[in-house]
Scaffold this active site. Structure first.
Site, PDB file in Angstrom:
ATOM      1  N   SER A   8       0.829  -1.199   0.000  1.00  0.00           N
ATOM      2  CA  SER A   8       0.000   0.000   0.000  1.00  0.00           C
ATOM      3  C   SER A   8       0.864   1.248   0.000  1.00  0.00           C
ATOM      4  CB  SER A   8      -0.908   0.010   1.233  1.00  0.00           C
ATOM      5  OG  SER A   8      -1.582   1.246   1.330  1.00  0.00           O
ATOM      6  N   HIS A  33      -1.296  -1.179  -4.263  1.00  0.00           N
ATOM      7  CA  HIS A  33      -2.572  -0.779  -3.654  1.00  0.00           C
ATOM      8  C   HIS A  33      -2.553   0.710  -3.377  1.00  0.00           C
ATOM      9  CE1 HIS A  33      -6.186  -1.687  -1.192  1.00  0.00           C
ATOM     10  NE2 HIS A  33      -5.754  -0.704  -0.424  1.00  0.00           N
ATOM     11  N   ASP A  35      -4.873   3.780  -1.719  1.00  0.00           N
ATOM     12  CA  ASP A  35      -6.018   4.201  -0.921  1.00  0.00           C
ATOM     13  C   ASP A  35      -6.366   5.640  -1.279  1.00  0.00           C
ATOM     14  OD1 ASP A  35      -6.454   1.904   0.935  1.00  0.00           O
ATOM     15  OD2 ASP A  35      -4.394   2.351   1.505  1.00  0.00           O
ATOM     16  N   MET A  37      -8.677   8.776  -0.535  1.00  0.00           N
ATOM     17  CA  MET A  37      -9.507   9.328   0.542  1.00  0.00           C
ATOM     18  C   MET A  37      -9.888  10.765   0.210  1.00  0.00           C
ATOM     19  SD  MET A  37      -7.209   8.072   3.756  1.00  0.00           S
ATOM     20  CE  MET A  37      -6.330   6.508   3.731  1.00  0.00           C
ATOM     21  N   HIS A  66      -8.519   1.398  -3.895  1.00  0.00           N
ATOM     22  CA  HIS A  66      -9.474   1.316  -2.796  1.00  0.00           C
ATOM     23  C   HIS A  66     -10.023   2.715  -2.581  1.00  0.00           C
ATOM     24  CE1 HIS A  66     -10.031   0.621   1.824  1.00  0.00           C
ATOM     25  NE2 HIS A  66     -11.174   0.744   1.195  1.00  0.00           N
ATOM     26  N   MET A  68     -12.032   5.187  -0.740  1.00  0.00           N
ATOM     27  CA  MET A  68     -12.696   5.571   0.511  1.00  0.00           C
ATOM     28  C   MET A  68     -13.268   6.967   0.328  1.00  0.00           C
ATOM     29  SD  MET A  68     -10.077   4.082   3.373  1.00  0.00           S
ATOM     30  CE  MET A  68      -8.551   3.928   2.453  1.00  0.00           C
ATOM     31  N   MET A 137     -11.839  -4.933   5.817  1.00  0.00           N
ATOM     32  CA  MET A 137     -11.013  -3.982   6.555  1.00  0.00           C
ATOM     33  C   MET A 137     -10.749  -4.538   7.952  1.00  0.00           C
ATOM     34  SD  MET A 137     -10.108  -1.457   4.667  1.00  0.00           S
ATOM     35  CE  MET A 137      -9.434  -0.416   5.968  1.00  0.00           C
ATOM     36  N   GLY A 142      -9.096   4.965   6.915  1.00  0.00           N
ATOM     37  CA  GLY A 142      -8.711   6.364   6.947  1.00  0.00           C
ATOM     38  C   GLY A 142      -7.264   6.641   7.281  1.00  0.00           C
ATOM     39  N   PHE A 143      -6.596   5.735   8.004  1.00  0.00           N
ATOM     40  CA  PHE A 143      -5.214   5.966   8.410  1.00  0.00           C
ATOM     41  C   PHE A 143      -4.424   4.663   8.370  1.00  0.00           C
ATOM     42  CE2 PHE A 143      -7.741   9.232  10.446  1.00  0.00           C
ATOM     43  CZ  PHE A 143      -7.019  10.385  10.201  1.00  0.00           C
ATOM     44  N   GLY A 144      -3.157   4.748   8.000  1.00  0.00           N
ATOM     45  CA  GLY A 144      -2.281   3.586   8.018  1.00  0.00           C
ATOM     46  C   GLY A 144      -1.687   3.374   9.396  1.00  0.00           C
ATOM     47  N   GLY A 145      -1.059   2.211   9.586  1.00  0.00           N
ATOM     48  CA  GLY A 145      -0.318   1.933  10.805  1.00  0.00           C
ATOM     49  C   GLY A 145      -1.157   1.553  12.007  1.00  0.00           C
ATOM     50  N   ASP A 175      -6.971  -5.896   4.619  1.00  0.00           N
ATOM     51  CA  ASP A 175      -6.212  -4.646   4.671  1.00  0.00           C
ATOM     52  C   ASP A 175      -6.287  -4.065   6.071  1.00  0.00           C
ATOM     53  OD1 ASP A 175      -4.986  -2.230   4.278  1.00  0.00           O
ATOM     54  OD2 ASP A 175      -6.451  -1.447   2.850  1.00  0.00           O
ATOM     55  N   GLY A 176      -5.109  -3.862   6.692  1.00  0.00           N
ATOM     56  CA  GLY A 176      -5.048  -3.205   7.984  1.00  0.00           C
ATOM     57  C   GLY A 176      -4.286  -4.010   9.013  1.00  0.00           C
ATOM     58  N   GLY A 177      -3.132  -3.518   9.420  1.00  0.00           N
ATOM     59  CA  GLY A 177      -2.361  -4.209  10.435  1.00  0.00           C
ATOM     60  C   GLY A 177      -1.767  -5.523   9.985  1.00  0.00           C
ATOM     61  N   GLY A 197       1.228  -2.308   4.236  1.00  0.00           N
ATOM     62  CA  GLY A 197       1.793  -0.981   4.085  1.00  0.00           C
ATOM     63  C   GLY A 197       2.898  -0.709   5.073  1.00  0.00           C
TER      64      GLY A 197
END
Length: 216
Positions: A8, A33, A35, A37, A66, A68, A137, A142-145, A175-177, A197
């Site tokens: 990402s 990927h 994102d 937003m 993706h 959003m 998700m 809305g936010f990475g990390g 996607d996420g973590g 990411g």
């Protein structure tokens, strides 16, 4: 189908974006990927079309978008024009989801649908035959990390059961973590595509991290 890995760009170094894209091009990554937003649907803003078009010109990997954003259908023709492979929309942003998916496919792209952490997979029961990929998700959008939400694993398993029961070939993206600890759990639950990411772009050796993901 072998496991796919999609780094990402939200976690890339924007001051050296070309270098990070060249790293992805060299790596064993399958997709890139992005994102998108708008600061309305999610409380953040990411890439606009000047950046998107520059990325598209540099990358050698299929583009996995993706969105959003509100009213994602407005951008079908622009994403088609830059050679997008997968256009992924959030379930609740499309009042006429079936029509939007048809329009995405008519434009020659693959069509994906995203479910947020609070949304059950049962929402997809009727629309699933029209969907090429579902993105689960495993953090709030809305936010990475962010930290991986463990309940996402059960959702992946439920979705996989639904896909098999309907005799479909729909892919599951997570996607996420996603890192080298959570990725094996997601794969075991039934995920086909790993969006990674923070774990890639903060790694001392991003290409090796991608290769380790691919080898799961």
């Amino acid at each position: 189908m072998s496991l796919l890995v999609a780094p990402s760009l939200l976690s890339a170094n924007f001051a050296h974006l070309r270098l990070d894209i060249e790293m992805i091009n060299r790596s064993k990554a399958d997709w890139v990927h992005l994102d998108i937003m708008d600061g309305v649907y999610v409380p953040n803003i990411s890439f606009g079309f000047p950046v998107i078009e520059a990325v598209a010109a540099m990358t050698k990997k299929p583009l996995d978008f993706h969105l959003m954003i509100t009213r994602p259908e407005k951008f079908i023709s622009r994403l088609q024009a830059i050679g997008t492979y997968m256009m992924n929309v959030h379930y609740e942003t499309c009042p006429h989801l079936h029509r939007t998916l048809q329009e995405i496919k008519a434009a020659g792209m693959k069509a994906g649908v995203t479910l947020n952490p609070h949304m059950p997979v049962s929402l997809l029961e009727d629309i699933l035959p029209e969907v090429d990929m579902v993105l689960i998700m495993s953090v709030n959008p809305g936010f990475g990390g962010q930290k991986f939400i463990p309940q996402s694993l059960e959702k992946i398993a439920q979705l996989k059961e639904m896909i098999l029961r309907k005799n479909l070939s729909t892919l599951i993206e997570i996607d996420g973590g996603i890192n080298l600890e959570t990725a094996p759990l997601a794969v075991k639950a039934g995920a086909d595509i790993l969006v990674c990411g923070h774990s890639v772009f903060t790694s001392e050796n991003p290409e090796e991290t991608i290769a380790l993901m691919k080898a799961l």
